[in-house]
Design a protein around this motif. Sequence first.
Motif, PDB file in Angstrom:
ATOM      1  N   MET A   1       0.846  -1.180   0.000  1.00  0.00           N
ATOM      2  CA  MET A   1       0.000   0.000   0.000  1.00  0.00           C
ATOM      3  C   MET A   1       0.893   1.245   0.000  1.00  0.00           C
ATOM      4  O   MET A   1       1.889   1.308   0.689  1.00  0.00           O
ATOM      5  CB  MET A   1      -0.892  -0.013   1.236  1.00  0.00           C
ATOM      6  N   ILE A   2       0.491   2.221  -0.800  1.00  0.00           N
ATOM      7  CA  ILE A   2       1.209   3.486  -0.877  1.00  0.00           C
ATOM      8  C   ILE A   2       0.209   4.592  -0.581  1.00  0.00           C
ATOM      9  O   ILE A   2      -0.860   4.661  -1.193  1.00  0.00           O
ATOM     10  CB  ILE A   2       1.833   3.669  -2.264  1.00  0.00           C
ATOM     11  N   LEU A   3       0.542   5.461   0.385  1.00  0.00           N
ATOM     12  CA  LEU A   3      -0.357   6.519   0.813  1.00  0.00           C
ATOM     13  C   LEU A   3       0.318   7.878   0.623  1.00  0.00           C
ATOM     14  O   LEU A   3       1.471   8.052   0.994  1.00  0.00           O
ATOM     15  CB  LEU A   3      -0.716   6.330   2.286  1.00  0.00           C
ATOM     16  N   VAL A   4      -0.437   8.811   0.019  1.00  0.00           N
ATOM     17  CA  VAL A   4       0.030  10.183  -0.144  1.00  0.00           C
ATOM     18  C   VAL A   4      -1.112  11.089   0.280  1.00  0.00           C
ATOM     19  O   VAL A   4      -2.264  10.868  -0.101  1.00  0.00           O
ATOM     20  CB  VAL A   4       0.419  10.491  -1.610  1.00  0.00           C
ATOM     21  N   GLU A   5      -0.802  12.123   1.068  1.00  0.00           N
ATOM     22  CA  GLU A   5      -1.851  13.064   1.461  1.00  0.00           C
ATOM     23  C   GLU A   5      -1.313  14.481   1.494  1.00  0.00           C
ATOM     24  O   GLU A   5      -0.127  14.708   1.714  1.00  0.00           O
ATOM     25  CB  GLU A   5      -2.490  12.675   2.789  1.00  0.00           C
ATOM     26  N   ARG A   6      -2.216  15.405   1.245  1.00  0.00           N
ATOM     27  CA  ARG A   6      -1.907  16.829   1.305  1.00  0.00           C
ATOM     28  C   ARG A   6      -3.137  17.530   1.851  1.00  0.00           C
ATOM     29  O   ARG A   6      -4.258  17.054   1.716  1.00  0.00           O
ATOM     30  CB  ARG A   6      -1.592  17.414  -0.080  1.00  0.00           C
ATOM     31  N   SER A   7      -2.944  18.698   2.453  1.00  0.00           N
ATOM     32  CA  SER A   7      -4.075  19.472   2.955  1.00  0.00           C
ATOM     33  C   SER A   7      -3.854  20.949   2.688  1.00  0.00           C
ATOM     34  O   SER A   7      -2.721  21.394   2.470  1.00  0.00           O
ATOM     35  CB  SER A   7      -4.306  19.214   4.445  1.00  0.00           C
ATOM     36  N   ALA A   8      -4.962  21.677   2.700  1.00  0.00           N
ATOM     37  CA  ALA A   8      -4.908  23.120   2.461  1.00  0.00           C
ATOM     38  C   ALA A   8      -6.114  23.764   3.134  1.00  0.00           C
ATOM     39  O   ALA A   8      -7.129  23.119   3.410  1.00  0.00           O
ATOM     40  CB  ALA A   8      -4.913  23.431   0.971  1.00  0.00           C
ATOM     41  N   HIS A   9      -5.974  25.056   3.360  1.00  0.00           N
ATOM     42  CA  HIS A   9      -7.060  25.848   3.929  1.00  0.00           C
ATOM     43  C   HIS A   9      -7.767  26.559   2.780  1.00  0.00           C
ATOM     44  O   HIS A   9      -7.127  27.195   1.952  1.00  0.00           O
ATOM     45  CB  HIS A   9      -6.504  26.867   4.924  1.00  0.00           C
ATOM     46  N   VAL A  10      -9.084  26.426   2.727  1.00  0.00           N
ATOM     47  CA  VAL A  10      -9.890  27.058   1.682  1.00  0.00           C
ATOM     48  C   VAL A  10     -10.791  28.084   2.351  1.00  0.00           C
ATOM     49  O   VAL A  10     -11.501  27.762   3.306  1.00  0.00           O
ATOM     50  CB  VAL A  10     -10.752  26.012   0.935  1.00  0.00           C
ATOM     51  N   MET A  11     -10.746  29.318   1.864  1.00  0.00           N
ATOM     52  CA  MET A  11     -11.583  30.375   2.440  1.00  0.00           C
ATOM     53  C   MET A  11     -12.996  30.332   1.852  1.00  0.00           C
ATOM     54  O   MET A  11     -13.416  31.215   1.118  1.00  0.00           O
ATOM     55  CB  MET A  11     -10.945  31.752   2.221  1.00  0.00           C
ATOM     56  N   ALA A  12     -13.678  29.252   2.167  1.00  0.00           N
ATOM     57  CA  ALA A  12     -15.070  29.062   1.763  1.00  0.00           C
ATOM     58  C   ALA A  12     -15.700  28.144   2.802  1.00  0.00           C
ATOM     59  O   ALA A  12     -15.011  27.305   3.392  1.00  0.00           O
ATOM     60  CB  ALA A  12     -15.149  28.438   0.373  1.00  0.00           C
ATOM     61  N   PRO A  13     -16.995  28.284   3.042  1.00  0.00           N
ATOM     62  CA  PRO A  13     -17.649  27.407   4.014  1.00  0.00           C
ATOM     63  C   PRO A  13     -17.631  25.951   3.547  1.00  0.00           C
ATOM     64  O   PRO A  13     -17.572  25.670   2.346  1.00  0.00           O
ATOM     65  CB  PRO A  13     -19.072  27.945   4.105  1.00  0.00           C
ATOM     66  N   VAL A  14     -17.688  25.040   4.489  1.00  0.00           N
ATOM     67  CA  VAL A  14     -17.627  23.613   4.178  1.00  0.00           C
ATOM     68  C   VAL A  14     -18.703  23.215   3.159  1.00  0.00           C
ATOM     69  O   VAL A  14     -18.460  22.378   2.293  1.00  0.00           O
ATOM     70  CB  VAL A  14     -17.689  22.758   5.472  1.00  0.00           C
ATOM     71  N   GLU A  15     -19.869  23.823   3.228  1.00  0.00           N
ATOM     72  CA  GLU A  15     -20.951  23.490   2.296  1.00  0.00           C
ATOM     73  C   GLU A  15     -20.588  23.838   0.856  1.00  0.00           C
ATOM     74  O   GLU A  15     -20.938  23.117  -0.081  1.00  0.00           O
ATOM     75  CB  GLU A  15     -22.264  24.195   2.694  1.00  0.00           C
TER      76      GLU A  15
END
Length: 148
Positions: free
Chosen positions: A1-15
Amino acid sequence: MILVERSAHVMAPVEAVWDVVQRAEQLPAWLAGVRAAEVLSGEGFGRRQLVQAGRGAAHEAEVIAYQEPTLIGWRERARGAGARAEARTEIYVQLTPDEEEGGTVVRLIVVRWPAGPVKAALLRLGLRRVGADLEDSLARLTDLAAVG
């Protein structure tokens, strides 16, 4: 198994972010490497969709995680001549409202189970590109959700 992840902040509501990520037809607009996507059947958990990569490969995908408005995940299996049944990819999009700064934290996760040790070695060599594709996807998603 190979796992890659990234995250970011988005200036918009979750909806607003959810509205983009949960619609199959929006995948080409934000997910790097996707040329076309269409729903084959169903909606929500269990939905089946066809995802066509920019390099021409087609993957049937099934939604395997669905918690509105914070999580969607799907499993892709290659189809067509030469496709290996044991090779699969899972993609997850996790959304968390950011109470302090406003907006949404978006986490993209790709998990790959390659078809054999040679494919695994090749995938490991391409991990940097996968990470760059996820970063590109987050940037596109940030633009779409902020506008939308």
